[in-house]
Structure formats: structure tokens, C-alpha cells
Design an enzyme around this catalytic site. Structure first.
Site, PDB file in Angstrom:
ATOM      1  CG  ASN A  80      -2.276   0.644   0.901  1.00 20.63           C
ATOM      2  OD1 ASN A  80      -2.335   1.632   0.177  1.00 20.63           O
ATOM      3  ND2 ASN A  80      -3.337   0.100   1.467  1.00 20.63           N
ATOM      4  CG  HIS A 110      23.627   3.192  12.663  1.00 24.71           C
ATOM      5  ND1 HIS A 110      24.409   3.389  11.551  1.00 24.71           N
ATOM      6  CD2 HIS A 110      22.373   3.562  12.308  1.00 24.71           C
ATOM      7  CE1 HIS A 110      23.666   3.876  10.575  1.00 24.71           C
ATOM      8  NE2 HIS A 110      22.427   3.980  11.012  1.00 24.71           N
ATOM      9  N   GLY A 137      -1.105  -1.492   8.873  1.00 24.90           N
ATOM     10  CA  GLY A 137      -0.539  -0.173   8.620  1.00 24.90           C
ATOM     11  C   GLY A 137       0.396   0.306   9.718  1.00 24.90           C
ATOM     12  CB  THR A 160      12.571  -5.964  17.753  1.00 22.18           C
ATOM     13  OG1 THR A 160      11.900  -6.695  18.788  1.00 22.18           O
ATOM     14  CG2 THR A 160      12.120  -4.509  17.749  1.00 22.18           C
TER      15      THR A 160
END
Length: 192
Positions: A80, A110, A137, A160
């Protein structure tokens, strides 16, 4: 091995390398063309931009990425509008994947050590989204994550860690809410 290949494989790389800059510049040209087209008329451009793009898939614009060629999109997959993919490592979306608006996929990370970040040290890990996944979304998918087949990621989640197949996950950070049982979820997650 080129600096782009090093980056794509999660090795230390020179981000200012001319080869990497050329690939990024090429992606920018194709992104401008893609985002200027109607979403039902992007197949030719998408096949030039992405490492793989199945013509039965659809990308709604606007769409943003860094390199393009590290993105592989399977059959009948739908992205989308507002999707962002930082594809320093491969991002692979399987078949029949639904990606909601404003989702973000980040392969780059990082070091925690600020001295290394001062040098803009970056490392990239791939993201894999297996077949038949629905991502709601505003979801963020972080580097190194695999989302298992048939799973659903609830809106506004931050993923994660790996998601097992057939799982409903949600939250920040996303956690398994429950397993999804085939043929038993007709009340299924319309709110995801």
C-alpha cells in the site's frame, strides 16, 4: 567483492564507495519514474528498480527505497502507499503478502558505541516476509527479522525479532498474541 556485495552480506563496507553511490543514484531515477506513474502502470519500472518484481504484484505510490535491487517481491503481493524500504541487505517478500500503508522495513543498524557511530558505521541484515503474511498499517520491521508464513502483524507494531508461522503479533516491541488456527479464525483480525 564489491562494497555493495559486502553491504548486502552484512559485512563492513565503505558507504561512500562510488559503486554504492551509482546504485543509489540509479534507484533514485527509477523511483522518480515509479512515483510519477499510476499504481496500475508500474510493472516495467518496478522490474528495472527491484531485484525481482512479479508482474502480478502491485506497489501503490508513493514508495521509497534506497537501492531497489536488494528488494525481491513475489507473486500477487500488494504494498500500500507510503511504504519505505531501507534495503542495504535483501528484503524478500513472498507470495500473497499484504503490506499496509506507511510500513517501514529497516535492514540497516548502527553500533551502540557512539565513537563507532561517529564514523557512520553501519551494518545490514536481511528481512524475510514469507508467503501469505498480512502486515497492518504503520508497522516497522527491523533488521534481521523473518516473519513466518500466514502470520498477521497488527497495525502500529514494531517487529524486532522473528515471528513464528501462523502467529498474530502486535505491540512495541511486537509479541505473539496468539496462534492463528487454519479454518478456525473466521472472526479473524479485521482490526489488524
Amino acid at each position: 567483492m564489491t562494497e555493495f556485495e559486502k553491504m548486502s552480506q552484512g559485512l563492513a563496507f565503505n558507504g561512500g564507495d562510488d559503486g554504492i553511490s551509482a546504485i543509489r543514484a540509479n534507484a533514485f531515477v527509477h523511483l522518480q519514474a515509479l512515483n510519477a506513474q499510476r499504481s496500475d502502470n508500474i510493472t516495467d519500472i518496478a522490474q528495472k528498480l527491484f531485484g525481482h518484481f512479479d508482474p502480478e504484484s502491485m506497489v501503490m505510490t508513493p514508495f521509497q527505497c534506497e537501492f531497489g535491487k536488494n528488494i525481491h517481491i513475489g507473486r500477487q503481493t500488494f504494498l500500500n502507499m507510503g511504504v519505505v524500504m531501507l534495503d542495504g541487505a535483501p528484503i524478500t517478500l513472498g507470495n500473497n503478502v499484504l503490506v499496509g500503508p506507511n510500513c517501514q522495513f529497516y535492514t540497516a543498524g548502527h553500533p551502540l558505541d557512539y565513537r563507532r557511530r561517529r564514523q557512520w558505521e553501519t551494518f545490514c541484515k536481511p528481512i524475510v516476509v514469507e508467503n501469505d503474511v498480512w502486515i497492518g498499517g504503520n508497522v516497522v520491521v527491523c533488521q534481521g527479522v523473518t516473519i513466518g508464513a500466514r502470520s498477521v502483524i497488527a497495525a502500529n507494531s514494531v517487529v524486532t525479532q522473528d515471528v513464528p508461522p501462523d502467529s498474530l503479533v502486535g505491540g512495541t516491541p511486537a509479541k505473539v498474541i496468539r496462534k492463528i488456527h487454519e479454518n478456525g479464525d473466521t472472526d479473524a483480525l479485521e482490526t489488524a
